[in-house]
Scaffold this motif. Structure first.
Motif, PDB file in Angstrom:
ATOM      1  N   ALA A  79       0.849  -1.193   0.000  1.00  0.00           N
ATOM      2  CA  ALA A  79       0.000   0.000   0.000  1.00  0.00           C
ATOM      3  C   ALA A  79       0.885   1.244   0.000  1.00  0.00           C
ATOM      4  CB  ALA A  79      -0.910   0.004   1.218  1.00  0.00           C
ATOM      5  N   PHE A  80       0.560   2.188  -0.862  1.00  0.00           N
ATOM      6  CA  PHE A  80       1.341   3.430  -0.922  1.00  0.00           C
ATOM      7  C   PHE A  80       0.403   4.620  -1.102  1.00  0.00           C
ATOM      8  CE2 PHE A  80       1.762   1.224  -5.097  1.00  0.00           C
ATOM      9  CZ  PHE A  80       0.970   2.056  -5.876  1.00  0.00           C
ATOM     10  N   PRO A  81       0.835   5.812  -0.679  1.00  0.00           N
ATOM     11  CA  PRO A  81      -0.030   6.993  -0.734  1.00  0.00           C
ATOM     12  C   PRO A  81       0.001   7.682  -2.088  1.00  0.00           C
ATOM     13  CG  PRO A  81       2.033   7.579   0.308  1.00  0.00           C
ATOM     14  CD  PRO A  81       2.116   6.095   0.001  1.00  0.00           C
ATOM     15  N   GLY A  82      -1.012   8.488  -2.321  1.00  0.00           N
ATOM     16  CA  GLY A  82      -1.081   9.324  -3.518  1.00  0.00           C
ATOM     17  C   GLY A  82      -1.904  10.558  -3.197  1.00  0.00           C
ATOM     18  N   ALA A  83      -1.736  11.602  -3.981  1.00  0.00           N
ATOM     19  CA  ALA A  83      -2.481  12.840  -3.739  1.00  0.00           C
ATOM     20  C   ALA A  83      -2.604  13.626  -5.033  1.00  0.00           C
ATOM     21  CB  ALA A  83      -1.793  13.686  -2.672  1.00  0.00           C
ATOM     22  N   ALA A  84      -3.710  14.349  -5.157  1.00  0.00           N
ATOM     23  CA  ALA A  84      -3.921  15.236  -6.305  1.00  0.00           C
ATOM     24  C   ALA A  84      -5.014  16.231  -5.936  1.00  0.00           C
ATOM     25  CB  ALA A  84      -4.322  14.452  -7.555  1.00  0.00           C
ATOM     26  N   ARG A  85      -4.975  17.381  -6.584  1.00  0.00           N
ATOM     27  CA  ARG A  85      -5.967  18.407  -6.284  1.00  0.00           C
ATOM     28  C   ARG A  85      -7.292  18.074  -6.945  1.00  0.00           C
ATOM     29  NH1 ARG A  85      -6.028  23.079  -3.889  1.00  0.00           N
ATOM     30  NH2 ARG A  85      -7.694  24.569  -4.349  1.00  0.00           N
ATOM     31  N   GLY A  86      -8.357  18.117  -6.165  1.00  0.00           N
ATOM     32  CA  GLY A  86      -9.695  17.874  -6.673  1.00  0.00           C
ATOM     33  C   GLY A  86     -10.455  19.166  -6.883  1.00  0.00           C
ATOM     34  N   TYR A  87     -11.769  19.121  -6.715  1.00  0.00           N
ATOM     35  CA  TYR A  87     -12.598  20.304  -6.932  1.00  0.00           C
ATOM     36  C   TYR A  87     -12.413  21.331  -5.823  1.00  0.00           C
ATOM     37  CZ  TYR A  87     -16.781  23.151  -7.698  1.00  0.00           C
ATOM     38  OH  TYR A  87     -17.632  24.202  -7.919  1.00  0.00           O
ATOM     39  N   GLN A  88     -12.331  20.854  -4.565  1.00  0.00           N
ATOM     40  CA  GLN A  88     -12.229  21.753  -3.423  1.00  0.00           C
ATOM     41  C   GLN A  88     -10.787  21.958  -2.962  1.00  0.00           C
ATOM     42  OE1 GLN A  88     -14.676  23.412  -2.118  1.00  0.00           O
ATOM     43  NE2 GLN A  88     -16.582  22.348  -2.573  1.00  0.00           N
ATOM     44  N   ASN A 141      -1.855   7.387 -10.994  1.00  0.00           N
ATOM     45  CA  ASN A 141      -0.782   7.327 -11.984  1.00  0.00           C
ATOM     46  C   ASN A 141       0.544   7.799 -11.388  1.00  0.00           C
ATOM     47  OD1 ASN A 141      -0.006   7.208 -15.048  1.00  0.00           O
ATOM     48  ND2 ASN A 141       0.719   9.197 -14.355  1.00  0.00           N
ATOM     49  N   ASP A 142       0.515   8.969 -10.729  1.00  0.00           N
ATOM     50  CA  ASP A 142       1.750   9.531 -10.183  1.00  0.00           C
ATOM     51  C   ASP A 142       2.319   8.643  -9.080  1.00  0.00           C
ATOM     52  OD1 ASP A 142       1.288  11.582 -11.928  1.00  0.00           O
ATOM     53  OD2 ASP A 142       0.660  13.038 -10.404  1.00  0.00           O
ATOM     54  N   ALA A 143       1.438   8.085  -8.239  1.00  0.00           N
ATOM     55  CA  ALA A 143       1.914   7.224  -7.155  1.00  0.00           C
ATOM     56  C   ALA A 143       2.518   5.940  -7.708  1.00  0.00           C
ATOM     57  CB  ALA A 143       0.763   6.911  -6.202  1.00  0.00           C
ATOM     58  N   ALA A 144       1.861   5.359  -8.705  1.00  0.00           N
ATOM     59  CA  ALA A 144       2.397   4.136  -9.303  1.00  0.00           C
ATOM     60  C   ALA A 144       3.737   4.395  -9.976  1.00  0.00           C
ATOM     61  CB  ALA A 144       1.396   3.559 -10.295  1.00  0.00           C
ATOM     62  N   GLU A 145       3.851   5.517 -10.680  1.00  0.00           N
ATOM     63  CA  GLU A 145       5.114   5.881 -11.314  1.00  0.00           C
ATOM     64  C   GLU A 145       6.230   5.999 -10.274  1.00  0.00           C
ATOM     65  OE1 GLU A 145       6.238   6.397 -14.317  1.00  0.00           O
ATOM     66  OE2 GLU A 145       4.521   6.733 -15.657  1.00  0.00           O
ATOM     67  N   ARG A 146       5.859   6.470  -9.106  1.00  0.00           N
ATOM     68  CA  ARG A 146       6.868   6.721  -8.071  1.00  0.00           C
ATOM     69  C   ARG A 146       7.253   5.462  -7.303  1.00  0.00           C
ATOM     70  NH1 ARG A 146       6.437  11.774  -3.856  1.00  0.00           N
ATOM     71  NH2 ARG A 146       8.613  11.762  -3.198  1.00  0.00           N
ATOM     72  N   PHE A 147       6.275   4.626  -6.969  1.00  0.00           N
ATOM     73  CA  PHE A 147       6.535   3.521  -6.054  1.00  0.00           C
ATOM     74  C   PHE A 147       6.749   2.167  -6.730  1.00  0.00           C
ATOM     75  CE2 PHE A 147       4.215   6.609  -3.427  1.00  0.00           C
ATOM     76  CZ  PHE A 147       5.090   6.731  -2.353  1.00  0.00           C
ATOM     77  N   VAL A 148       6.028   1.902  -7.812  1.00  0.00           N
ATOM     78  CA  VAL A 148       6.068   0.559  -8.398  1.00  0.00           C
ATOM     79  C   VAL A 148       7.463   0.147  -8.873  1.00  0.00           C
ATOM     80  CG1 VAL A 148       5.182  -0.893 -10.269  1.00  0.00           C
ATOM     81  CG2 VAL A 148       3.608   0.526  -8.935  1.00  0.00           C
ATOM     82  N   PRO A 149       8.255   1.031  -9.513  1.00  0.00           N
ATOM     83  CA  PRO A 149       9.605   0.608  -9.887  1.00  0.00           C
ATOM     84  C   PRO A 149      10.442   0.139  -8.694  1.00  0.00           C
ATOM     85  CG  PRO A 149       9.012   2.586 -11.090  1.00  0.00           C
ATOM     86  CD  PRO A 149       7.940   2.370 -10.070  1.00  0.00           C
ATOM     87  N   SER A 150      10.344   0.821  -7.575  1.00  0.00           N
ATOM     88  CA  SER A 150      11.091   0.409  -6.375  1.00  0.00           C
ATOM     89  C   SER A 150      10.557  -0.905  -5.817  1.00  0.00           C
ATOM     90  CB  SER A 150      11.015   1.506  -5.308  1.00  0.00           C
ATOM     91  OG  SER A 150      11.679   2.681  -5.733  1.00  0.00           O
ATOM     92  N   ILE A 151       9.239  -1.091  -5.890  1.00  0.00           N
ATOM     93  CA  ILE A 151       8.662  -2.344  -5.404  1.00  0.00           C
ATOM     94  C   ILE A 151       9.175  -3.522  -6.217  1.00  0.00           C
ATOM     95  CG2 ILE A 151       6.496  -3.640  -5.190  1.00  0.00           C
ATOM     96  CD1 ILE A 151       5.130  -0.949  -4.534  1.00  0.00           C
TER      97      ILE A 151
END
Length: 234
Positions: free
Chosen positions: A109-118, A212-222
């Protein structure tokens, strides 16, 4: 016939008139401001451990939610040195290896974040190295519109996108083979696409970007350190 009007001069405070002193008033206001600031600090310090513990419990529950079948976890951090066990001064972003009852690695499990509507929406995603796919998602923090934007965490049809969302890597293992994207509802044609949800387009796009951004960041290391994760079984 002329009328003469005499204007009376406004009365001026005499020598004995009382004038409110400004310094005592400023001193009182300054004292109130200092006291208020001190109270805010004391309340923050008193509630900080409680808030941290509540966030820890929420995250732990989310780990087991996004990694179905996991009953235990081992905490890691992604640092400049790669994935290292949490603690002992390790600094980085927290990730969690989840294990089934038989000790088999169920996923990470890994974190991710992005700006939504609010505002910025914070997520936790579950990834299964066996299928190279995201197998779960959970909104950790959001201020999206109730009944609309929050559908990304409550709508069962939309959440089906994250049962086996393709997050396989390119041949070099440096990034995703295909970007995870949101498409219009009913037009999903590839396993790395997320079928949109009506009424929550902006929130849905934020979730896709975060995944997408979280997978790009964490999956290669995993992938690179999978053996280390497997051997960490409790």
């Amino acid at each position: 016939m002329s009328i003469k009007v005499e204007l009376q001069p406004q009365s001026q405070p005499g020598a004995g008139a009382q004038v409110a002193p400004s310094w005592p008033m400023l001193r009182t206001l300054a004292g109130i401001a200092i006291l208020s600031g001190l109270l805010v600090v004391l309340v923050y310090q008193a509630t900080k451990p409680i808030i941290a513990e509540n966030e820890r419990i929420l995250t732990e529950q989310a780990v087991f939610e996004v990694l179905p079948g996991a009953v235990s976890k081992v905490d890691f951090v992604l640092s400049d040195q790669g994935l290292v066990p949490a603690g002992e001064g390790a600094v980085g972003i927290s990730v969690f290896a989840g294990f089934a009852a038989d000790g088999q690695l169920r996923g990470v499990a890994f974190p991710g974040a992005a700006r939504g509507y609010q505002d910025v929406i914070q997520f936790l995603f579950g990834y299964d190295p066996a299928c190279e796919c995201i197998i779960g998602s959970k909104v950790l923090r959001s201020t999206e519109t109730p009944g609309l934007g929050d559908k990304i965490d409550t709508d069962p049809v939309f959440l089906e996108n994250f049962v086996a969302l393709d997050a396989s890597l390119n041949p070099e293992g440096t990034g995703l083979a295909n970007p995870i994207v949101l498409v219009a509802h009913g037009t999903k044609a590839a396993p790395w696409q997320i079928d949109g949800i009506s009424g929550a387009t902006i929130s849905g796009k934020a979730m896709a970007r975060a995944a997408n951004d979280a997978a790009e960041r964490f999956v290669p290391s995993i992938r690179q350190e999978l053996a280390k994760l497997v051997e960490a079984a409790p």
